[in-house]
Design a protein around this motif. Structure first.
Motif, PDB file in Angstrom:
ATOM      1  N   GLN A  30      32.924  46.780  37.691  1.00 25.68           N
ATOM      2  CA  GLN A  30      33.308  46.136  36.341  1.00 25.68           C
ATOM      3  C   GLN A  30      33.899  44.926  36.562  1.00 25.68           C
ATOM      4  O   GLN A  30      33.399  43.880  35.884  1.00 25.68           O
ATOM      5  N   GLN A  31      34.839  44.786  37.308  1.00 22.73           N
ATOM      6  CA  GLN A  31      35.514  43.579  37.339  1.00 22.73           C
ATOM      7  C   GLN A  31      34.817  42.307  37.882  1.00 22.73           C
ATOM      8  O   GLN A  31      35.160  41.177  37.903  1.00 22.73           O
ATOM      9  N   SER A  32      34.250  42.818  39.210  1.00 26.04           N
ATOM     10  CA  SER A  32      33.400  41.701  39.880  1.00 26.04           C
ATOM     11  C   SER A  32      32.035  41.279  39.318  1.00 26.04           C
ATOM     12  O   SER A  32      31.449  40.452  39.848  1.00 26.04           O
ATOM     13  N   GLN A  33      31.404  42.210  38.461  1.00 23.56           N
ATOM     14  CA  GLN A  33      30.059  42.054  37.916  1.00 23.56           C
ATOM     15  C   GLN A  33      29.302  41.940  38.864  1.00 23.56           C
ATOM     16  O   GLN A  33      28.146  41.416  39.079  1.00 23.56           O
ATOM     17  N   LEU A  38      33.497  38.044  44.773  1.00 25.70           N
ATOM     18  CA  LEU A  38      34.329  39.032  43.999  1.00 25.70           C
ATOM     19  C   LEU A  38      34.538  40.346  44.496  1.00 25.70           C
ATOM     20  O   LEU A  38      35.589  40.762  44.615  1.00 25.70           O
ATOM     21  N   LEU A  39      33.518  40.967  44.712  1.00 30.46           N
ATOM     22  CA  LEU A  39      33.350  42.111  45.634  1.00 30.46           C
ATOM     23  C   LEU A  39      34.263  42.153  46.707  1.00 30.46           C
ATOM     24  O   LEU A  39      34.938  43.127  46.960  1.00 30.46           O
ATOM     25  N   GLN A  40      33.885  41.365  47.436  1.00 27.42           N
ATOM     26  CA  GLN A  40      34.715  41.093  48.829  1.00 27.42           C
ATOM     27  C   GLN A  40      36.017  41.134  48.708  1.00 27.42           C
ATOM     28  O   GLN A  40      36.944  41.732  49.206  1.00 27.42           O
ATOM     29  N   ILE A  41      36.692  40.212  47.666  1.00 25.96           N
ATOM     30  CA  ILE A  41      38.168  39.963  47.390  1.00 25.96           C
ATOM     31  C   ILE A  41      38.685  41.292  46.825  1.00 25.96           C
ATOM     32  O   ILE A  41      39.744  41.713  47.483  1.00 25.96           O
ATOM     33  N   ALA A  70      37.150  32.723  37.997  1.00 23.49           N
ATOM     34  CA  ALA A  70      36.763  33.348  36.778  1.00 23.49           C
ATOM     35  C   ALA A  70      35.643  32.556  36.129  1.00 23.49           C
ATOM     36  O   ALA A  70      34.669  33.307  35.476  1.00 23.49           O
ATOM     37  N   HIS A  71      35.251  31.498  36.567  1.00 21.57           N
ATOM     38  CA  HIS A  71      34.221  30.681  36.034  1.00 21.57           C
ATOM     39  C   HIS A  71      32.837  31.592  36.314  1.00 21.57           C
ATOM     40  O   HIS A  71      31.789  31.123  35.701  1.00 21.57           O
TER      41      HIS A  71
END
Length: 75
Positions: A30-33, A38-41, A70-71
């Motif tokens: 959900q947070q990484s879409q 973002l998944l990696q982080i 975030a962009h």
């Protein structure tokens, strides 16, 4: 590279040397879409917290670390 499919993201997360709970995976997705960076982080933060035996602050830290990107979440 664009977002992974949810199935691809689940498969990637499942490759972690320590299994994440389904609840954690759903939150990460959900947070990484499903964006690979973002998944990696977020996965890295979860893995580090599991390795350290900490379970509380990883989400907050993960969100802090993805904030500069975030962009990428803007559609």
């Amino acid at each position: 590279m664009g977002a992974l499919t949810e199935a691809e993201a689940w498969e990637l997360i499942a490759s972690s040397p320590i299994a994440f709970s389904d609840e954690d995976v759903e939150w990460i997705l959900q947070q990484s879409q499903c964006l690979p960076l973002l998944l990696q982080i977020l996965c890295r933060e979860r893995l580090f917290s599991l390795e350290d035996g900490e379970t509380d602050d990883w989400r907050e830290e993960g969100l802090r670390q993805i904030k500069p990107f975030a962009h990428l979440l803007e559609k």
